[in-house]
Design a protein around this motif. Sequence first.
Motif, PDB file in Angstrom:
ATOM      1  N   ILE A 294       0.861  -1.226  -0.057  1.00 36.80           N
ATOM      2  CA  ILE A 294       0.019  -0.114   0.155  1.00 36.80           C
ATOM      3  C   ILE A 294       0.649   1.088   0.091  1.00 36.80           C
ATOM      4  N   SER A 295       1.846   1.371   0.898  1.00 33.62           N
ATOM      5  CA  SER A 295       2.773   2.573   0.995  1.00 33.62           C
ATOM      6  C   SER A 295       3.502   2.833  -0.316  1.00 33.62           C
ATOM      7  N   SER A 296       3.932   1.629  -0.796  1.00 31.77           N
ATOM      8  CA  SER A 296       4.783   1.826  -2.338  1.00 31.77           C
ATOM      9  C   SER A 296       3.945   2.129  -3.207  1.00 31.77           C
ATOM     10  N   ILE A 297       2.685   1.642  -3.436  1.00 28.80           N
ATOM     11  CA  ILE A 297       1.935   2.285  -4.462  1.00 28.80           C
ATOM     12  C   ILE A 297       1.466   3.643  -4.179  1.00 28.80           C
ATOM     13  N   GLY A 298       1.243   3.981  -2.989  1.00 32.61           N
ATOM     14  CA  GLY A 298       0.821   5.375  -2.617  1.00 32.61           C
ATOM     15  C   GLY A 298       1.952   6.341  -2.778  1.00 32.61           C
ATOM     16  N   MET A 299       3.174   5.848  -2.953  1.00 24.64           N
ATOM     17  CA  MET A 299       4.490   6.781  -3.345  1.00 24.64           C
ATOM     18  C   MET A 299       4.559   6.854  -4.962  1.00 24.64           C
ATOM     19  N   ILE A 300       3.849   6.078  -5.422  1.00 22.35           N
ATOM     20  CA  ILE A 300       4.367   6.017  -6.935  1.00 22.35           C
ATOM     21  C   ILE A 300       4.108   7.473  -7.612  1.00 22.35           C
ATOM     22  N   VAL A 301       3.210   8.028  -7.454  1.00 21.78           N
ATOM     23  CA  VAL A 301       3.250   9.364  -8.080  1.00 21.78           C
ATOM     24  C   VAL A 301       4.371  10.253  -7.834  1.00 21.78           C
ATOM     25  N   PHE A 302       4.862  10.355  -6.519  1.00 16.64           N
ATOM     26  CA  PHE A 302       5.768  11.049  -6.128  1.00 16.64           C
ATOM     27  C   PHE A 302       7.146  10.463  -6.613  1.00 16.64           C
ATOM     28  N   ASN A 303       7.321   9.330  -6.507  1.00 17.71           N
ATOM     29  CA  ASN A 303       8.685   8.582  -7.147  1.00 17.71           C
ATOM     30  C   ASN A 303       8.717   8.975  -8.685  1.00 17.71           C
ATOM     31  N   THR A 304       7.824   8.608  -9.336  1.00 18.48           N
ATOM     32  CA  THR A 304       7.925   8.950 -10.680  1.00 18.48           C
ATOM     33  C   THR A 304       8.216  10.363 -11.156  1.00 18.48           C
ATOM     34  N   TYR A 305       7.752  11.277 -10.393  1.00 17.77           N
ATOM     35  CA  TYR A 305       7.964  12.690 -10.889  1.00 17.77           C
ATOM     36  C   TYR A 305       8.928  13.464 -10.191  1.00 17.77           C
ATOM     37  N   PHE A 306       9.827  12.651  -9.078  1.00 19.65           N
ATOM     38  CA  PHE A 306      10.805  13.141  -8.300  1.00 19.65           C
ATOM     39  C   PHE A 306      11.978  13.843  -9.363  1.00 19.65           C
ATOM     40  N   THR A 383      10.653  14.669   3.584  1.00 19.19           N
ATOM     41  CA  THR A 383      11.852  14.689   3.689  1.00 19.19           C
ATOM     42  C   THR A 383      12.699  14.506   2.341  1.00 19.19           C
ATOM     43  N   ALA A 384      12.206  13.620   1.642  1.00 13.60           N
ATOM     44  CA  ALA A 384      12.658  13.483   0.302  1.00 13.60           C
ATOM     45  C   ALA A 384      12.880  14.620  -0.557  1.00 13.60           C
ATOM     46  N   PHE A 385      11.453  15.221  -0.417  1.00 11.97           N
ATOM     47  CA  PHE A 385      11.211  16.398  -1.412  1.00 11.97           C
ATOM     48  C   PHE A 385      12.071  17.688  -1.072  1.00 11.97           C
ATOM     49  N   LEU A 386      12.601  17.607   0.387  1.00  4.80           N
ATOM     50  CA  LEU A 386      13.514  18.604   0.774  1.00  4.80           C
ATOM     51  C   LEU A 386      14.805  18.464   0.331  1.00  4.80           C
ATOM     52  N   THR A 387      15.238  16.968  -0.056  1.00  3.80           N
ATOM     53  CA  THR A 387      16.680  16.833  -0.536  1.00  3.80           C
ATOM     54  C   THR A 387      16.780  17.292  -1.939  1.00  3.80           C
ATOM     55  N   TRP A 439       8.011  17.701   9.686  1.00  2.00           N
ATOM     56  CA  TRP A 439       8.698  17.881   7.983  1.00  2.00           C
ATOM     57  C   TRP A 439       7.567  18.229   7.024  1.00  2.00           C
ATOM     58  N   PRO A 440       6.419  17.645   6.979  1.00  2.00           N
ATOM     59  CA  PRO A 440       5.166  18.019   6.402  1.00  2.00           C
ATOM     60  C   PRO A 440       4.924  19.566   6.682  1.00  2.00           C
ATOM     61  N   LEU A 441       5.199  20.030   7.554  1.00  2.00           N
ATOM     62  CA  LEU A 441       4.931  21.654   8.014  1.00  2.00           C
ATOM     63  C   LEU A 441       6.134  22.427   7.501  1.00  2.00           C
ATOM     64  N   VAL A 442       7.245  21.728   7.157  1.00  3.80           N
ATOM     65  CA  VAL A 442       8.317  22.556   6.596  1.00  3.80           C
ATOM     66  C   VAL A 442       8.101  22.668   5.098  1.00  3.80           C
ATOM     67  N   VAL A 443       7.739  21.559   4.444  1.00  6.01           N
ATOM     68  CA  VAL A 443       7.360  21.399   3.178  1.00  6.01           C
ATOM     69  C   VAL A 443       6.103  22.473   2.821  1.00  6.01           C
TER      70      VAL A 443
END
Length: 467
Positions: A294-306, A383-387, A439-443
Amino acid sequence: MEQIGRKDVIWNFAGTFMRIASGLLVLPLVLHLLPSKEVGLWNIFLTIGGLAALLDFGFSNAFSRNITYVFSGAKELKSEGYVTVAENDKSIDYGLLKSLIAAMRRYYAIIAGIFLLVFFVASPFYLPYIFEKNNYQGNIATVWIAWIVYGILVAYQLYTYYYSSLLLGRGFVKKYQQIVIIGHGSRILSSVIMLLLGFGLISLVFGQLISDVVNRILCYSTFYDKETKQQMACSNKKSVKEIMAVMTPNALKVGVTVIRGFLMYQGILLMAPLYLSLTVIGEFGTTRQFIELISSIGMIVFNTYFPKMTHYRVTGDMDSLKRLWLKSNTFLLFFYIIAGTGFVVIGPYFMALIHSKTNFLASGLIVIYLIISYMEVNSGMSTAFLTIKNEVPFFKSNLISGFLAFIAVFLLLQFSTLGVASIILGIGLSQMVYQYWKWPLVVKKDLQLTAGNYFGFIGNVIKHGWK
């Protein structure tokens, strides 16, 4: 830099599903044929495999991010921050690319060797203790063969760890996911055949071995096309020492966050068999596999567009960057709600249907696990977005929170009667103190997001569909 669009998202769905489901599709046969103690042993094997993420120590993210910088037109790499590139600059510094790849090869060769040394020193002490504690009556020689082969396999995975960074950093999302599908398809086929032939635990190890070899061969041939080979052959390579000097500062900071992941997952699961039976470990591990799907599929859009988000950050296109974040973060929430509900409702019927010898955890624990998993993934996405900015502001808090989680689980296992719930509650409660909201707040502040942005995006999806 390759263009990334809807087709890449679709292929990422397929590849991510196949990567996780390659274990889950074989799982019914595993649960039906293997005793619960062997299922528990396999979960310990997978935990050892997770050590690869610790020994990588954050360098895969640093390499992948800097490869994206190079294919976005960067001619200079910085230890912190990035050099802005004009949108119309499409040239690639192949000498810089060649230097990055040389640095990756040397680094991963070293850590693969370190892993093998630690593995062979620790194995004669750890594995016999697990046998004795659980009064294991199976074929110990077979387990030892599977264990040793799996250790060598993990070393090979480490040695070739950078292959995925090359493809994803270049924006070859679709091609990489196609390779993932082929590799894991071979894993499913070989594992099923060997399980049916009665090879037991060894079937799962050799299935993984075949998958990884196929994956690495295809990754290599895809990245090194004719033009890339020609350009790199006539390019001058910089000093590997110079490249590593640039990579190391932020990579080590990310590596500290990897220690958190190890303490919270691999470390805890290596400790858990000292307090819980292999049967209970098997139940927890089986439940975790489905939640990880579930978590991996939930991250698909983010990982694709990273890679594309990295490109937008470097070129200064903040509106497009904000749009992709909203798309990724909203998808994660809604997928967790829908898939998590389905898992809780359908899961017990599925296990009864396949006559599994291993059960899921109780439904109440699964609900709590899902909520904690969502908060963990949402924080990890932030946190991945911040990197992307080549900055790692979260490394200190990540390290502290990892130790807190490990200590919390240890104390609950040692002094409470909560059993396996100690793992879930120890992790969740310790991370709610800081990590899950900070970290969601920082983003949110970085992108200047408001609730209206989210509601507006959702309304647009309802009116015009997912674009």
